[in-house]
Design a protein around this motif. Structure first.
Motif, short mmCIF file in Angstrom:
data_model
loop_
_atom_site.label_atom_id
_atom_site.label_comp_id
_atom_site.label_asym_id
_atom_site.label_seq_id
_atom_site.Cartn_x
_atom_site.Cartn_y
_atom_site.Cartn_z
N SER A 62 0.85 -1.19 0.00
CA SER A 62 0.00 0.00 0.00
C SER A 62 0.88 1.24 0.00
O SER A 62 1.69 1.42 0.92
CB SER A 62 -0.90 0.01 1.25
OG SER A 62 -1.68 1.17 1.30
N ARG A 64 -0.51 0.49 -4.09
CA ARG A 64 -0.14 -0.57 -5.03
C ARG A 64 0.85 -0.10 -6.09
O ARG A 64 1.54 -0.92 -6.70
CB ARG A 64 -1.40 -1.15 -5.68
CG ARG A 64 -2.24 -1.99 -4.73
CD ARG A 64 -3.38 -2.68 -5.43
NE ARG A 64 -4.46 -1.81 -5.76
CZ ARG A 64 -5.52 -1.58 -4.99
NH1 ARG A 64 -5.59 -2.15 -3.79
NH2 ARG A 64 -6.49 -0.78 -5.38
N THR A 65 0.90 1.20 -6.32
CA THR A 65 1.90 1.78 -7.22
C THR A 65 2.75 2.74 -6.41
O THR A 65 2.24 3.56 -5.65
CB THR A 65 1.23 2.52 -8.38
OG1 THR A 65 0.46 1.58 -9.15
CG2 THR A 65 2.26 3.17 -9.29
N PHE A 66 4.07 2.63 -6.57
CA PHE A 66 5.00 3.45 -5.81
C PHE A 66 6.15 3.84 -6.72
O PHE A 66 6.34 3.24 -7.80
CB PHE A 66 5.51 2.67 -4.59
CG PHE A 66 5.99 1.28 -4.91
CD1 PHE A 66 7.29 1.05 -5.38
CD2 PHE A 66 5.14 0.20 -4.78
CE1 PHE A 66 7.72 -0.22 -5.69
CE2 PHE A 66 5.57 -1.09 -5.10
CZ PHE A 66 6.87 -1.29 -5.57
N ASP A 70 5.46 -1.33 -8.93
CA ASP A 70 4.10 -1.53 -8.45
C ASP A 70 3.93 -2.98 -8.03
O ASP A 70 4.88 -3.78 -8.08
CB ASP A 70 3.05 -1.11 -9.50
CG ASP A 70 3.09 -1.94 -10.77
OD1 ASP A 70 3.67 -3.04 -10.77
OD2 ASP A 70 2.54 -1.47 -11.79
N LEU A 71 2.73 -3.32 -7.59
CA LEU A 71 2.47 -4.66 -7.07
C LEU A 71 2.76 -5.73 -8.12
O LEU A 71 3.25 -6.82 -7.79
CB LEU A 71 1.02 -4.75 -6.59
CG LEU A 71 0.57 -6.08 -6.01
CD1 LEU A 71 1.37 -6.44 -4.77
CD2 LEU A 71 -0.92 -6.03 -5.68
N GLU A 107 -7.00 -0.72 -13.61
CA GLU A 107 -5.85 -0.85 -12.72
C GLU A 107 -5.30 -2.28 -12.76
O GLU A 107 -4.08 -2.49 -12.81
CB GLU A 107 -6.21 -0.48 -11.29
CG GLU A 107 -5.01 -0.60 -10.34
CD GLU A 107 -5.36 -0.36 -8.88
OE1 GLU A 107 -4.44 -0.45 -8.04
OE2 GLU A 107 -6.55 -0.11 -8.57
N THR A 110 -3.20 -2.83 -15.81
CA THR A 110 -1.88 -2.20 -15.71
C THR A 110 -0.94 -3.05 -14.87
O THR A 110 0.22 -3.25 -15.23
CB THR A 110 -2.00 -0.79 -15.10
OG1 THR A 110 -2.82 0.01 -15.97
CG2 THR A 110 -0.64 -0.15 -14.96
N LEU A 111 -1.43 -3.56 -13.73
CA LEU A 111 -0.60 -4.40 -12.88
C LEU A 111 -0.16 -5.66 -13.63
O LEU A 111 1.00 -6.09 -13.54
CB LEU A 111 -1.36 -4.79 -11.61
CG LEU A 111 -1.71 -3.67 -10.64
CD1 LEU A 111 -2.51 -4.21 -9.46
CD2 LEU A 111 -0.45 -2.97 -10.12
N HIS A 114 2.53 -4.83 -16.26
CA HIS A 114 3.84 -4.62 -15.64
C HIS A 114 4.43 -5.94 -15.13
O HIS A 114 5.65 -6.15 -15.18
CB HIS A 114 3.73 -3.61 -14.50
CG HIS A 114 3.41 -2.22 -14.98
ND1 HIS A 114 3.10 -1.19 -14.13
CD2 HIS A 114 3.35 -1.70 -16.24
CE1 HIS A 114 2.87 -0.10 -14.84
NE2 HIS A 114 3.01 -0.39 -16.12
N VAL A 182 8.11 3.61 -0.40
CA VAL A 182 6.71 3.22 -0.20
C VAL A 182 6.06 4.07 0.88
O VAL A 182 4.92 4.54 0.75
CB VAL A 182 6.60 1.72 0.14
CG1 VAL A 182 5.19 1.36 0.58
CG2 VAL A 182 7.00 0.88 -1.07
#
Length: 337
Positions: A62, A64-66, A70-71, A107, A110-111, A114, A182
């Motif tokens: 948390s 999920r994107t940093f 990302d996750l 979303e 996108t995860l 990636h 994060v």
């Protein structure tokens, strides 16, 4: 969107019917590709040439994107890195998704994109998986679990049981960047310069080291950071450890942020670093190998002492003081991997 008539995940996406099949076919199979997934079978058949290593991990972070990942990419890199810590070249991954009703499909797409890109860059294929959907409020968006299979490059493989008194302790690069990045993203902190997570694959450098030197143990300092890894391995080896804090690479932005927030960077998680234990006579060769592999700031930070009835990790400060690094009794930073 081509894989669904819905904008968000609904329970039907895990119901086994047409909606679920379209999600699997048009999102997961389309992104990950490969003959194994396209078979649409209950599993995959692998044909390794020799002994294998297996690891599994669940990922939740948390936000999920940093900055720096990302996750999705984290789920691949974390499992590939764990295989590398076993001295294994990654061969294949499985992926399990637990989706919460209401998650935006954009979303999720996108995860997954990636995640697929990370797998391709690591030269590993996602060969099978599973999807489940839980009711709104019971899943926190999305959880990803991955299992990795890798081919061992050395026998015996590196592991805690091979640690020996006198081993040199080497860290592959600056610590703490993932946890602080994060935290900054979660809390909306504006840091100058901006911090980027170190999340990424380490298998190329770790496996180069395994092939070039006699590596007794490898470990990636994720949850609990460097200090926790050393404390765990001290107990496993039955030997105390001594490190020099001044030699542990920490970027100034990480050190300053930790000082401001009352955190100890030695306990802050990394997702793109590892610790190696090698015979003292090979430490220079190990550092040279790591630097050739892109780990320019790899550092020799300490050594294992003799066997002890009460094995502890001692950190010596730049001023000559000494403190014990023990396992945390609670969380320093929640939800970082």
């Amino acid at each position: 969107m081509p894989f669904s008539d819905y904008e968000r995940v609904v329970l039907a996406h895990g119901g086994g019917g047409r909606v679920m099949q379209r999600l699997i076919r048009d999102l997961f199979v389309a992104a990950f590709g490969g003959a194994a997934l396209e078979r649409g079978h209950d599993g995959a058949v692998l044909r390794p040439r020799g002994p294998i290593a297996v690891t599994t991990d669940a990922f939740t972070v948390s936000p999920r994107t940093f900055p720096g990942g990302d996750l999705g990419s984290l789920a691949v890199h974390g499992t590939v890195n764990d295989l590398a810590m076993c001295g294994a070249r990654p061969l294949a991954l499985t992926a399990s998704f637990i989706l919460e009703e209401g998650l935006e499909l954009r979303e999720l797409a996108t995860l997954v994109e990636h995640m697929a890109a990370a797998a391709r860059s690591c030269g590993v294929e996602v060969v099978t998986g599973d999807t489940k959907v839980v009711e709104r409020g019971k899943g926190d968006g999305v959880f990803i679990t991955t299992t990795g299979v890798g081919e061992l490059l050395v026998d015996p493989p590196p592991g805690p049981e091979r640690l020996a008194p006198g081993d040199a302790i080497v860290v592959s690069g600056p610590i703490g960047e993932h946890g602080v990045a994060v935290l900054a993203a979660r809390e909306g902190l504006s840091l100058e310069p901006p911090l980027v997570s170190d999340a990424g694959p380490v298998h190329a450098a770790a496996l180069a080291l395994v092939e070039a030197c006699e590596v007794h143990c490898l470990r990636d300092p994720t949850r609990g950071g460097l200090a926790s890894v050393l404390a765990e391995l001290a107990t496993a080896s039955g030997s105390s450890m001594h490190i020099r804090e001044a030699d542990v690479p920490v970027r100034p932005a990480v050190a300053d942020t930790c000082e401001l927030l009352g955190l100890d960077p030695l306990y802050v998680a990394c997702e793109g670093r590892f610790v190696a234990f090698v015979p003292a006579a090979q430490v220079d060769d190990a550092l040279a190998c790591l630097r050739r592999s892109g780990c320019e700031q790899a550092a020799h930070i300490g050594a294992l002492g003799p066997a002890s009835a009460d094995p502890l990790v001692f950190a010596e400060s730049a001023l000559g003081g000494r403190r014990i690094l023990d396992l945390l009794s609670s969380e320093q930073l929640p939800r970082i991997c």
